[in-house]
Motif scaffolding. Structure first.
Motif: not given
Lengths: 310, 366
Positions: B26-29, B32, B35-36, B39, B43, B49, B51-55
Motif C-alpha cells: 500500500x503506498x506510503x511515504x 512507496x 512497492x513501485x 509492481x 510480473x 504484485x 496493491x491492497x486496500x490498506x496495510x
C-alpha cells in the motif's frame, strides 16, 4: 439555491496561497463546497492526502473553517465522533449554534482504506456530509492505482506494458455502494458543472442524516494533461458518460445531465497521458471495451432512474 | 557489479534476488518506491504484485501467500506499520515466513512523512500484543539494505517467522554505490518428508530449517491465530499453552548464534563504548574516527533479538557507554538493561527528523 452573485459575497472557506498544483480540480471543488456551505459554523475533517498536505504547510493554513486532520482511514470516524459529541451537548443545552459537519477524503482514503469508517458513519446516521474528491489514484504519494482508478489507466503500481494494459481491473462503483446504505442524500458531481455541485452541497447539508457527494477531480500531473484543460476535462467526463452526474434521495435516482448526443469516450481519454498507450495500434479492442463499459453503466443508470421514478 | 542506487531500490532488488515472488502493499511515504519497483519487476519474473486496500490487508495478503508456499514481503512506514501489528502477531503465532520492511519516518501519528527517524525500534519488538520474540534487522546504508534484505528473507524462511527490516527515510532515499554479487544463495523451505497422515505442522523439533507444508500440497493444516497444539487446533489448557509459548521463544533463543550480527571495533585501551544501529551509527562511527581518544564501538545489524551478551561483555569494566540514536532514547533502555551500575550511560538523542550529526556524538565523547 444561492446565486453566483450571492456566493461571491460569502467568506471563502478555503483561501488562496496553498500549494496545490496549478490546475488542481480538488482544491477548486473544496472551495466551491465551502462556499455552498455558507456562513453557518462549519466543522470539517480531512484525512491524509493531497488536499491535507498542500493546504496545511506549516506555519500556514488555507482553511477558514475548523479543520481536523486525521490518519488516512479516519476522516469519517473522526467527524462521527465530533458530530455525536455535538448532538449530546446540544441535547443537554450546552451548545446553541447550528453546526454543519463536512468530512473530506480522497479516493484512496475513501474507496480503499477509509471505506469501513465511512460505511460505519452512514450506518450510524451521523448528520454529516462526506465528500470524496476522486482524482482516481493515490496522487499524494506519486500516482499509484486505487480502486477508483479506471480500467487500463497507467499508474506506477499498474504500469502499462506487455504484461498488463494499465490497471487490469474495473473501477469500484463507490457511489452505488453508498446508496446501498440508504443515506439521506447521495450524489456524483464534478467542478466543471459548478452550479450543479453548489446545489448538491446545499441539498446534502439540508438533508436529515448522512450525505455523500463523490466529486470527480481531474489531476494535472497524475492524469497528464495541459493545466488549462482541467475544467474542460471535468466537463468531458460528463459529456462522454464517463462520469454521469446524478443524485439519489428518498429512494429515487435523478440524472442531472443527459447529453443529447454523448461524445465518444476517446475524446476524454486522448487528452490524458495515463491513457496514451490505448491509442497505439493494436489496442483498439481496449478502447472498445472501455466504451462498451461506459455505455453499459449509463444504461443501468437510466434504468434505475426510470424504475425509481415510475 | 557496482551501481549507484537508493536504499529503497537496493531493498527491492535484493527481495527479487532472494526469491520474493509475492508483494502485497500500500503506498506510503517514504517506502512507496519499493512497492513501485516490485509492481514493475515482479510480473517480469513470474511473480505477483497486488496493491491492497490498506496495510491491514497488505500484511494479511502476504501471510496468505506465504502459507500457500510463495516467499512474500511488504513494505511500509510508521502509520502503516502500526496497522500491520495485528498481522505481525498473527504471523508469529501461526509461524509464517514473511518480511515486513518498515522505512521509518517520524511519529507519532502522521508525524513526519518525509523525514527519517529510528523511533520504531521498540515498536518492532513490542508493537503487537502478547509476549513473543521477534527478529528485526537494521541497515546502516544502502549496501546493507541489499544484504540485510537477503538475510531477512533467509531468516524468515529458515525459522518461519516474520522478520522486520527497519530501514529509515535517510537510507531509503539515500544513493550510494552498491556492489551487487553475481550470484545469491537462496534458501528454499524444506518440504515435509512424511506422509500426510503422519504430518504435524508444528512439530516440536522443527525450529531451524524446518520442513513444513504449504497449503494445497495435500497436508491437512489447521491454521488459526488462537493458541494451539502441535496440529494447529486451538487449546485452552495451561501445559499446552506453555509448550507453544516456549516453542516460539526457543525458536529465537536456540538460534541466537545464527541471528546475532554485529559490527564490532573494539579497542582494549578504550574506557568508552559506543552502541548504535542503523543510520545513527554512521554518525557515531564518524565521531569515533574524529576523536583522538580510543573508543570501542559496536553496531548491531540484528537489533532484535538484542545482543545482550555481546553488549555486556564489551561494556564490562568500561567507564561509560555512549548510545547515539534518533528517537527519545529507546536503545539506551536496552543498553542500560545490559550494563552494570558501575558504568555510566550517556544517551545522545535527536528526534526532529534530521540526521544526528557526528559533531553531536563527538560532544558526548569529550
Amino acid at each position: 439555491m444561492a446565486s453566483l452573485k450571492e456566493l461571491s459575497k460569502r467568506t471563502e472557506g478555503l483561501v488562496g496561497g496553498h500549494r496545490a498544483c496549478a490546475g488542481c480540480a480538488a482544491s477548486t471543488a473544496i472551495r466551491q463546497i465551502l462556499l455552498a456551505a455558507g456562513d453557518k459554523p462549519t466543522v470539517t475533517g480531512i484525512c491524509t492526502g493531497c488536499m491535507e498536505v498542500v493546504t496545511t504547510i506549516f506555519p500556514y493554513t488555507a482553511w477558514n473553517v475548523n479543520l481536523v486532520h486525521n490518519a488516512f482511514e479516519n476522516s469519517a470516524a473522526t467527524v462521527s465522533g465530533m458530530e455525536a459529541a455535538y448532538r449530546a451537548l446540544k441535547r443537554k443545552g450546552k451548545i446553541d449554534a447550528e453546526i454543519q459537519f463536512i468530512a473530506f477524503g480522497g479516493d484512496g482514503g475513501t474507496y480503499d482504506i477509509g471505506l469501513q469508517s465511512l460505511s460505519g458513519a452512514i450506518e450510524r446516521r451521523h448528520k454529516m456530509l462526506y465528500v470524496c474528491y476522486d482524482n482516481e489514484a493515490y496522487m499524494n504519494t506519486g500516482y499509484q492505482r486505487s480502486s477508483a482508478t479506471p480500467y487500463c489507466a497507467h499508474t506506477t503500481t499498474s504500469p502499462a506494458g506487455t504484461k498488463i494494459p494499465g490497471k487490469p481491473q474495473k473501477r469500484k462503483d463507490l457511489t452505488e455502494i453508498i446508496i446501498a446504505h440508504e443515506p439521506a442524500y447521495a450524489a456524483q458531481a464534478t467542478p466543471g458543472y459548478y452550479m450543479d455541485l453548489i446545489r448538491k452541497v446545499e441539498k446534502a447539508l439540508a438533508a436529515d442524516g448522512p450525505s455523500f457527494i463523490n466529486v470527480l477531480s481531474p489531476c494535472v500531473p497524475g492524469w497528464g494533461y495541459p493545466l488549462d484543460q482541467t475544467m474542460n476535462i471535468s466537463k468531458l467526463a460528463v459529456e462522454t458518460l464517463f462520469w454521469p452526474i446524478y443524485e439519489w434521495q428518498d429512494g429515487k435516482y435523478k440524472i442531472n445531465i443527459k447529453p443529447r448526443e454523448p461524445k465518444p469516450l476517446v475524446d476524454f481519454l486522448k487528452l490524458q497521458a495515463r491513457f496514451r498507450h490505448l491509442l497505439k495500434p493494436g489496442n483498439e479492442h481496449l478502447l472498445e471495451e472501455l466504451q462498451a463499459e461506459v455505455n453499459r453503466r449509463w444504461e443501468v443508470l437510466l434504468r434505475k432512474e426510470q424504475a425509481t421514478n415510475g | 557489479m557496482r551501481r549507484l542506487v537508493s536504499g529503497n531500490e537496493a531493498c527491492a532488488e535484493a527481495a527479487l534476488r532472494a526469491g520474493i515472488r509475492f508483494f502485497g502493499g500500500y503506498p506510503i511515504t517514504p517506502s512507496t518506491e519499493i512497492a513501485e519497483l516490485m509492481a514493475e519487476e515482479l510480473p517480469r519474473v513470474g511473480g505477483v504484485f497486488i496493491q491492497m486496500e490498506d496495510e491491514i490487508a497488505s500484511i494479511m495478503a502476504i501471510i496468505g501467500a506465504s502459507a500457500a508456499g510463495v516467499p512474500s514481503m511488504t513494505a511500509t512506514s510508521g502509520p502503516g506499520f502500526s496497522l500491520m501489528q495485528e498481522g505481525i502477531g498473527y504471523a508469529a503465532m501461526t509461524e509464517v515466513a514473511v518480511v515486513v520492511v518498515n522505512v521509518m519516518r517520524g511519529g507519532p501519528a502522521t508525524g513526519l512523512p518525509t523525514k527519517g527517524s529510528q523511533a520504531d525500534f521498540q515498536q518492532a519488538r513490542w508493537g503487537t500484543h502478547g509476549d513473543h520474540p521477534v527478529v528485526a534487522l537494521t541497515p546502516r546504508g544502502v549496501q546493507e539494505c541489499f544484504t540485510l534484505t537477503l538475510r531477512a528473507v533467509e531468516i524468515s524462511q529458515r525459522l518461519r517467522v516474520p522478520v522486520i527490516l527497519l530501514m529509515d527515510e535517510f537510507i531509503g532515499h539515500m544513493r550510494e554505490i552498491v556492489s551487487f554479487p553475481e550470484k545469491v544463495e537462496v534458501y528454499h523451505r524444506q518440504k515435509p518428508r512424511v506422509a500426510p497422515s503422519e504430518y504435524i505442522h508444528y512439530a516440536p523439533d522443527n525450529n531451524y530449517n524446518a520442513p513444513y507444508a504449504s497449503f494445497g500440497e495435500g497436508y491437512a493444516i489447521h491454521f488459526s491465530g488462537l493458541n494451539h497444539r502441535s496440529d494447529g487446533f486451538p487449546i485452552n489448557d495451561a501445559p499446552t499453552i506453555r509448550w507453544n509459548n516456549e516453542r516460539l521463544r526457543a525458536k529465537i533463543e536456540d538460534n541466537l548464534a545464527y541471528l546475532e550480527d554485529n559490527y564490532v571495533d573494539d579497542d582494549p585501551d578504550a574506557d568508552t563504548l559506543i552502541v548504535a544501529f542503523g543510520s545513527a551509527a554512521r554518525s557515531a562511527y564518524e565521531a569515533k574516527l574524529l576523536t583522538d581518544k580510543p573508543i570501542a564501538y559496536i553496531r548491531a545489524l540484528t537489533v532484535w533479538p538484542f545482543p545482550d551478551a555481546t553488549v555486556r561483555r564489551l561494556a564490562k569494566g568500561r567507564k561509560r557507554v555512549v548510545v547515539p540514536e534518533m528517537n527519545e532514547g529507546q536503545l539506551a533502555r536496552e543498553v542500560e538493561r545490559c550494563i552494570g551500575t558501575d558504568t555510566e550511560l550517556v544517551s545522545v538523542t535527536r528526534n526532529d527528523g534530521s540526521m544526528l550529526t557526528p559533531k553531536e556524538v563527538l560532544e558526548a565523547l569529550r
